[in-house]
Write a protein that holds these residues in place. Structure first.
Motif, mmCIF file in Angstrom:
data_model
loop_
_atom_site.group_PDB
_atom_site.id
_atom_site.type_symbol
_atom_site.label_atom_id
_atom_site.label_comp_id
_atom_site.label_asym_id
_atom_site.label_seq_id
_atom_site.Cartn_x
_atom_site.Cartn_y
_atom_site.Cartn_z
ATOM 1 N N GLU A 211 39.427 -22.564 5.453
ATOM 2 C CA GLU A 211 39.799 -21.012 5.065
ATOM 3 C C GLU A 211 37.973 -20.551 5.594
ATOM 4 N N VAL A 212 38.007 -19.931 6.131
ATOM 5 C CA VAL A 212 36.614 -18.953 6.013
ATOM 6 C C VAL A 212 36.539 -17.541 5.865
ATOM 7 N N LEU A 213 36.309 -17.005 5.008
ATOM 8 C CA LEU A 213 36.726 -15.695 4.561
ATOM 9 C C LEU A 213 35.420 -14.942 5.082
ATOM 10 N N THR A 214 35.528 -13.783 6.370
ATOM 11 C CA THR A 214 33.952 -13.173 5.344
ATOM 12 C C THR A 214 33.873 -11.650 5.544
ATOM 13 N N ILE A 215 33.767 -10.674 4.103
ATOM 14 C CA ILE A 215 33.469 -10.482 3.875
ATOM 15 C C ILE A 215 32.348 -9.436 4.174
ATOM 16 N N GLU A 216 31.648 -8.517 5.491
ATOM 17 C CA GLU A 216 30.269 -8.051 5.870
ATOM 18 C C GLU A 216 29.654 -9.192 5.407
ATOM 19 N N ASN A 217 28.789 -9.197 5.281
ATOM 20 C CA ASN A 217 27.592 -9.629 5.161
ATOM 21 C C ASN A 217 27.846 -11.688 3.957
ATOM 22 N N ILE A 220 33.246 -16.666 2.594
ATOM 23 C CA ILE A 220 33.512 -17.493 1.795
ATOM 24 C C ILE A 220 34.152 -19.115 2.263
ATOM 25 N N THR A 221 34.016 -20.204 1.921
ATOM 26 C CA THR A 221 34.745 -21.225 2.281
ATOM 27 C C THR A 221 35.405 -22.203 1.699
ATOM 28 N N TYR A 222 36.278 -22.524 2.179
ATOM 29 C CA TYR A 222 37.168 -23.571 1.985
ATOM 30 C C TYR A 222 38.037 -24.768 2.323
ATOM 31 N N MET A 223 37.466 -25.978 2.795
ATOM 32 C CA MET A 223 37.598 -27.507 2.905
ATOM 33 C C MET A 223 37.923 -27.758 2.245
#
Length: 398
Positions: A211-217, A220-223
């Motif tokens: 899961e990769v969550l990008t909020i502007e700059n 947050i990653t979860y592998m």
């Protein structure tokens, strides 16, 4: 089966009970324990400050607007509920959001594609009616509304799944999500993107989750990766492409479906007998906390120990077994210099009505011969770990 919580048990345990390498080659920091403590706290504060800064992002304000519209219209769309509530809560709560996992709640997951097909469509907010106007679509669930900033679009799309074939799961789960994307865009600019992918084995147990969550700059990653004999978990927080916080965990053991414990709540794990060895590391800025535990040897060494710790001999035996098989090291990342190493010890403490009893605990040993207990980390690593853990548990309970 709650795999995230199951896998986090050894991670959280290893951070504080976490390697059995030779100390002779350790290069120690010239700074005093107090100087390192102050610098470590500064690094942890930078993480908190960055997370606080996330609250003021334009994207977060739009998430809050969307959450308000969902509440005004009485919309209970399960696909967006967890993600929207979690991100919206960030604006009002002080909790650290380091993991937003997939945005699908348990009810939707049990019959995901059926629910998706029923909800599929494009919904446009009509302010005069305070309601959504739907137009047909089969490949997305999309909401559109006008903000003072421009036209906002929130969309779930690119969804794939597989049908459950494991007879032990079929009664509660009919399909499993293999991929999905959630985006929030302002006009033509994507401000938030959450991408989820998963692979499953023949028992419908995940072999990998991403899961990769990008909020502007912010990113947050979860592998997670799992085989029958090993499992690994990586999480990170980046700001402007620079790692601010990195967590890693891997373990060897028996992780085949038939070998997994039947009960997986944190308070219900029957023991670590399915684990053999674990590695864990947590990096905050320039500080790295690493740990290793040889669970197989530890279990063997404590087979004759009374874990209820009723005597001095019990406490000393447990501390000796831990020191032989478990180790935690705090280092500086840039110089690889060691600040402190773990030391388990037995001690006597006064209890109820002047009764004294024996127990064991962990302390950190410094090169100057001094020791400090876990309070050394209280405003740094420990506080951050507890905040992350509390947030993850709150997501699990949604």
């Amino acid at each position: 089966m709650n795999f995230t919580k199951f896998l986090m048990v050894p991670l959280l345990a290893s951070v504080f009970v976490g390697c059995n390498d030779d100390d002779n080659n350790e290069k120690y920091s010239d700074l005093t324990p107090q100087e390192n403590k102050e610098m470590m706290e500064d690094e942890a504060l930078k993480v908190f400050d960055s997370l606080e800064g996330m609250k003021d992002l334009k994207a977060m304000n739009l998430v809050q607007e969307f959450a308000d519209l969902m509440e005004i219209t009485g919309t209970s769309d399960s696909f967006f509920k967890s993600s929207v509530q979690s991100m919206a809560a960030l604006k009002s709560d002080n909790g650290a959001v380091l993991l937003l996992k997939s945005g699908f709640d348990d009810d939707a997951a049990f019959s995901f594609m059926e629910t998706f097909n029923e909800a599929a469509g494009i919904y446009t907010y009509v302010a005069e009616e305070e309601d959504w106007e739907r137009t047909d679509a089969t490949d997305q669930v999309t909401y559109k509304f006008n903000s003072d900033e421009g036209e906002v679009t929130v969309s779930l799309h690119d969804v794939t799944y597989e049908t459950v074939s494991n007879s032990e799961m079929e009664d509660v789960v009919s399909d499993l999500v293999k991929s999905a994307v959630i985006t929030l865009s302002l006009d033509d600019e994507i401000l938030i993107r959450e991408e989820f992918t998963a692979l499953y084995d023949s028992d419908n147990v995940p072999t990998s989750l991403s899961e990769v969550l990008t909020i502007e700059n912010y990113e947050i990653t979860y592998m997670l990766s799992r085989s029958d004999t090993s499992v690994s978990l990586d999480q990170s927080l980046k700001v402007d492409g620079t790692d601010l916080l990195v967590m890693h965990f891997d373990s060897e053991g028996s992780f085949a479906y038939d070998d997994l414990p039947a009960s997986t709540g944190i308070d219900q794990i029957p023991g670590f007998d399915f684990l053999e060895a674990s590695n864990v590391s947590l990096t905050i800025g320039n500080y790295v906390l690493t740990g290793y535990a040889n669970w197989k040897n530890f279990i063997a060494d404590t087979k004759e120990v009374n874990i209820a710790i009723e005597t001095e001999a019990d406490a000393r035996a447990m501390a000796e077994a831990l020191n032989s098989n478990v180790k935690v090291v705090l280092k500086l990342s840039d110089s690889d210099e060691t600040i402190a190493t773990s030391d388990f010890y037995a001690y006597e403490i006064e209890g109820y009505e002047d009764m004294w009893y024996w127990d064991y605990s962990l302390r950190m040993a410094f090169s100057d011969g001094s020791y400090m207990d876990e309070s050394y980390f209280q405003t740094g690593f420990t506080q951050l770990i507890e905040t992350v853990s509390d947030f993850m548990e709150s997501l699990e309970n949604e």
